[in-house]
Design an enzyme around this catalytic site. Structure first.
Site, PDB file in Angstrom:
ATOM      1  N   ASP A  70       6.834   1.738  -6.168  1.00  0.00           N
ATOM      2  CA  ASP A  70       7.440   3.053  -6.024  1.00  0.00           C
ATOM      3  C   ASP A  70       8.570   3.060  -4.996  1.00  0.00           C
ATOM      4  O   ASP A  70       9.559   3.777  -5.143  1.00  0.00           O
ATOM      5  CB  ASP A  70       6.373   4.073  -5.620  1.00  0.00           C
ATOM      6  CG  ASP A  70       5.468   4.447  -6.792  1.00  0.00           C
ATOM      7  OD1 ASP A  70       5.710   3.958  -7.918  1.00  0.00           O
ATOM      8  OD2 ASP A  70       4.517   5.223  -6.581  1.00  0.00           O
ATOM      9  N   GLY A  71       8.439   2.256  -3.933  1.00  0.00           N
ATOM     10  CA  GLY A  71       9.499   2.198  -2.919  1.00  0.00           C
ATOM     11  C   GLY A  71      10.810   1.687  -3.501  1.00  0.00           C
ATOM     12  O   GLY A  71      11.884   2.212  -3.204  1.00  0.00           O
ATOM     13  N   ASN A 144      11.049  12.025  -3.716  1.00  0.00           N
ATOM     14  CA  ASN A 144       9.699  12.361  -3.242  1.00  0.00           C
ATOM     15  C   ASN A 144       9.692  13.492  -2.230  1.00  0.00           C
ATOM     16  O   ASN A 144       9.133  14.547  -2.473  1.00  0.00           O
ATOM     17  CB  ASN A 144       9.034  11.133  -2.615  1.00  0.00           C
ATOM     18  CG  ASN A 144       8.183  10.365  -3.596  1.00  0.00           C
ATOM     19  OD1 ASN A 144       8.043  10.749  -4.749  1.00  0.00           O
ATOM     20  ND2 ASN A 144       7.612   9.258  -3.136  1.00  0.00           N
ATOM     21  N   LYS A 172       3.304  24.084  15.431  1.00  0.00           N
ATOM     22  CA  LYS A 172       3.183  23.071  16.468  1.00  0.00           C
ATOM     23  C   LYS A 172       2.346  21.972  15.816  1.00  0.00           C
ATOM     24  O   LYS A 172       1.159  22.165  15.538  1.00  0.00           O
ATOM     25  CB  LYS A 172       2.513  23.615  17.729  1.00  0.00           C
ATOM     26  CG  LYS A 172       2.476  22.596  18.874  1.00  0.00           C
ATOM     27  CD  LYS A 172       1.841  23.187  20.118  1.00  0.00           C
ATOM     28  CE  LYS A 172       2.760  24.200  20.794  1.00  0.00           C
ATOM     29  NZ  LYS A 172       3.946  23.549  21.406  1.00  0.00           N
ATOM     30  N   SER A 188       2.631  13.721   1.114  1.00  0.00           N
ATOM     31  CA  SER A 188       2.021  15.053   1.128  1.00  0.00           C
ATOM     32  C   SER A 188       0.538  14.998   0.779  1.00  0.00           C
ATOM     33  O   SER A 188      -0.289  15.682   1.393  1.00  0.00           O
ATOM     34  CB  SER A 188       2.752  15.977   0.146  1.00  0.00           C
ATOM     35  OG  SER A 188       2.145  17.246   0.087  1.00  0.00           O
ATOM     36  N   LEU A 189       0.179  14.169  -0.199  1.00  0.00           N
ATOM     37  CA  LEU A 189      -1.227  14.035  -0.587  1.00  0.00           C
ATOM     38  C   LEU A 189      -2.056  13.488   0.569  1.00  0.00           C
ATOM     39  O   LEU A 189      -3.167  13.956   0.834  1.00  0.00           O
ATOM     40  CB  LEU A 189      -1.333  13.118  -1.805  1.00  0.00           C
ATOM     41  CG  LEU A 189      -2.735  12.881  -2.369  1.00  0.00           C
ATOM     42  CD1 LEU A 189      -3.359  14.182  -2.860  1.00  0.00           C
ATOM     43  CD2 LEU A 189      -2.692  11.857  -3.497  1.00  0.00           C
ATOM     44  N   SER A 190      -1.505  12.501   1.296  1.00  0.00           N
ATOM     45  CA  SER A 190      -2.214  11.925   2.439  1.00  0.00           C
ATOM     46  C   SER A 190      -2.416  12.948   3.551  1.00  0.00           C
ATOM     47  O   SER A 190      -3.371  12.860   4.323  1.00  0.00           O
ATOM     48  CB  SER A 190      -1.428  10.724   2.987  1.00  0.00           C
ATOM     49  OG  SER A 190      -1.324   9.702   2.025  1.00  0.00           O
TER      50      SER A 190
END
Length: 287
Positions: A70-71, A144, A172, A188-190
């Protein structure tokens, strides 16, 4: 899709499978009188020195093949940019939510592409502007996500978020993720964000380790303009795009994100759907 006369190839370095696949792929294309343009990494697998910078690979091509994970695909998507050339993403190992085509499927999928029988999934990108005072000092396109995080040794940072010029929240936290539906299965999932079906017209805003536990991920329409104002001291916050490019932020820098006019066109396996990928990659099918 236009008749395929020239194909671009972008490859991840240091992968044994690529060392075997790249020469075979070049020969396969030559036999069909298709010209190739490839990056320096691909040239190394061929024992050649005629590779070109990755950003130039898509020029004049009708298809770009990405060999890696994916990267590598995220990097290739930025290289393709506004040209919206179809990308055939081949997974050479690793998780690979986006690179769903296996090595065994490469040549059958290429045959389909040459015949115009392939299946394409369109993925909307996210446009980001970094504003400093009245000046736009940088612009990015993300497949992404756009992420504002604290620097390595910094404490939690203060971030003010606005949606369509309306105050949303004052965070914060360790940072904030603004992701596309495609990026919902990445950082985001992580961080506890939701999985968003790729065709859903939304942008996800996910805080990273917020001090106040009532903060939760929020989905907004993809027509929204999201602005994040950094309250961190100069150099104590960092802007990262797709986990690959970015720069340090100064106090009161503004990050403005909205849905891009550009899409990434991914060639998908003919019988694999989004939930098939989730079951395979996240092991949802196991009991």
């Amino acid at each position: 899709m236009d008749t395929i006369r020239t194909v671009g190839i972008i490859t991840k370095p240091g992968v044994d499978k690529a060392a075997r696949l790249v020469p075979e792929l070049i020969d396969w294309l030559k036999q069909r009188r298709i010209e190739t343009r490839y990056d320096e990494t691909t040239a190394e697998y061929l024992g050649a020195r005629n590779g070109i910078p990755r950003a130039q690979v898509p020029d004049g091509t009708q298809l770009v093949i990405v060999l890696g994970g994916d990267g590598t695909l995220l990097s290739a998507a930025r290289a393709v940019g506004s040209r919206e050339i179809p990308i055939l993403p081949v997974n050479l190992g690793g998780l690979g939510f986006l690179t769903a085509i296996t090595v065994d499927e490469v040549f059958p999928e290429l045959e389909r592409a040459l015949l115009g029988e392939h299946r394409i999934g369109n993925r909307r990108m996210l446009h980001c502007e970094l504003k400093r005072g009245t000046e736009v000092v940088a612009e990015y396109e993300a497949l992404n996500d756009v992420v504002v995080t604290k620097a390595a040794l910094a404490r939690m940072i203060d971030l003010d978020a606005f949606v369509d010029n309306h105050p949303m929240a004052s965070y914060k936290a360790d940072g904030l993720i603004i992701s596309t539906p495609t990026g919902s299965t990445a950082y985001s999932l992580s961080a506890g964000g939701p999985i968003v079906f790729p065709s859903v017209e939304a942008i996800c805003i996910t805080p990273i380790c917020p001090h106040t536990l009532t903060f939760r991920p929020v989905l907004v329409p993809d027509t929204a303009v999201i602005e994040v104002v950094s309250g961190a001291k100069d150099g104590e916050a960092y802007l990262t795009v797709d986990g690959q490019v970015g720069e340090p932020l100064r106090m009161n820098d503004r990050i403005v994100c909205h849905s891009s006019v550009h899409q990434v066109r991914l060639i998908r396996p003919p019988k694999m759907l989004f939930f098939d990928v989730l079951r395979e990659k996240l092991k949802w099918g196991e009991r």
